[in-house]
Design an enzyme around this catalytic site. Sequence first.
Site, short mmCIF file in Angstrom:
data_model
loop_
_atom_site.label_atom_id
_atom_site.label_comp_id
_atom_site.label_asym_id
_atom_site.label_seq_id
_atom_site.Cartn_x
_atom_site.Cartn_y
_atom_site.Cartn_z
N ALA A 149 -10.54 -1.10 -3.32
CA ALA A 149 -11.21 0.11 -3.81
C ALA A 149 -10.77 1.39 -3.13
CB ALA A 149 -12.73 -0.05 -3.67
N GLY A 180 -7.76 2.33 -2.44
CA GLY A 180 -6.39 2.70 -2.80
C GLY A 180 -6.29 3.94 -3.67
N ALA A 218 -7.20 3.00 -7.35
CA ALA A 218 -8.55 2.42 -7.33
C ALA A 218 -9.62 3.46 -7.03
CB ALA A 218 -8.62 1.29 -6.32
N ARG A 249 -10.86 -4.08 3.12
CA ARG A 249 -10.69 -4.97 4.28
C ARG A 249 -11.77 -4.73 5.32
NH1 ARG A 249 -4.10 -5.07 5.13
NH2 ARG A 249 -3.64 -6.35 3.29
N LEU A 299 -7.51 -10.08 0.08
CA LEU A 299 -6.95 -10.62 -1.16
C LEU A 299 -6.70 -12.12 -1.08
CD1 LEU A 299 -6.25 -9.11 -3.75
CD2 LEU A 299 -3.89 -8.93 -2.96
N SER A 302 -2.99 -4.94 -4.25
CA SER A 302 -1.72 -5.68 -4.24
C SER A 302 -0.87 -5.17 -3.09
CB SER A 302 -0.97 -5.48 -5.56
OG SER A 302 0.24 -6.19 -5.55
N TYR A 350 9.51 -5.99 -4.70
CA TYR A 350 8.32 -5.35 -5.27
C TYR A 350 8.21 -5.68 -6.76
CZ TYR A 350 5.07 -1.88 -7.02
OH TYR A 350 4.02 -1.28 -7.66
N LYS A 367 5.54 -8.15 -8.58
CA LYS A 367 4.66 -7.65 -9.65
C LYS A 367 4.78 -8.50 -10.91
CE LYS A 367 2.24 -4.06 -8.34
NZ LYS A 367 0.76 -4.05 -8.45
N SER A 371 4.17 6.53 -3.47
CA SER A 371 4.55 7.40 -4.59
C SER A 371 4.37 8.88 -4.25
CB SER A 371 3.78 7.02 -5.86
OG SER A 371 2.40 7.25 -5.72
#
Length: 344
Positions: A18, A20, A23, A42, A69, A90, A161, A165, A203
Amino acid sequence: MPVDVASPAGKTVCVTGAGGYIASWIVKILLERGYTVKGTVRNPDDPKNTHLRELEGGKERLILCKADLQDYEALKAAIDGCDGVFHTASPVTDDPEQMVEPAVNGAKFVINAAAEAKVKRVVITSSIGAVYMDPNRDPEAVVDESCWSDLDFCKNTKNWYCYGKMVAEQAAWETAKEKGVDLVVLNPVLVLGPPLQPTINASLYHVLKYLTGSAKTYANLTQAYVDVRDVALAHVLVYEAPSASGRYLLAESARHRGEVVEILAKLFPEYPLPTKCKDEKNPRAKPYKFTNQKIKDLGLEFTSTKQSLYDTVKSLQEKGHLAPPPPPPSASQESVENGIKIGS
């Protein structure tokens, strides 16, 4: 089974990872719509999750659950009692051991826990990395939801990556079919836009490196872009729309890196942006063709990449990640003339 969430008020949903980038915006939109949100993190007491508690409705309808996770029982406890699940968590790494198995297990665990909890729909954040990486595709072909990356190509080029995915998404589809879970998957391209979280993600660094002067040149590459707010809203739209199914490609436009730098230079001429391409010998790479009609049919209107870049930089300045230079006298007028909404 089509999900029916006509009235979000009183409904409880789970968002994994949540805190992220994507998220956090999903949580924000869900709270604004009246949902109660169980967000897995976490460490619920970590200061980097404070921004979630400060969201409107957060004090009343946000529950942060400690869950890794790879911890099935913790995920199961978080998902229990929920009507829907948004699985965004992820690993983001080029280390195959840290990327592939955790991503696959995480997807399987979420689907299995959702099946046990009799969740109505699961929405998973995949990536363009599971769609686009295929050297044998015709350069003129239109990339859409039916496209898949070439696993051998990803493996041979050590693009872990994209490999992770893709295998994680495939595992999710297989497990969902086996367990009878209603699954919808979103495949966003490179995500830009203002972060809610206090930290910088990969990003955002893509933009930051040009503005700080750490990147002296730009690559001869093309990339597709999408705004984080659009990605988050798309998650909620596919969850709420009974007709939503399958995969959804999320992309606003595909541009050469040089074009992105040119946009930034016009909007923020005070920064030391690169003016030369790293590869000036070969022809300029052409952007690939894609269609985003499927998500548009659900009512999503995309934010322009120019607006997204502007909002990204302003947010990085406000959060202290980028020193704001003194504005030139005509900066405000120039931004307006460039079709940018100020203060949005």
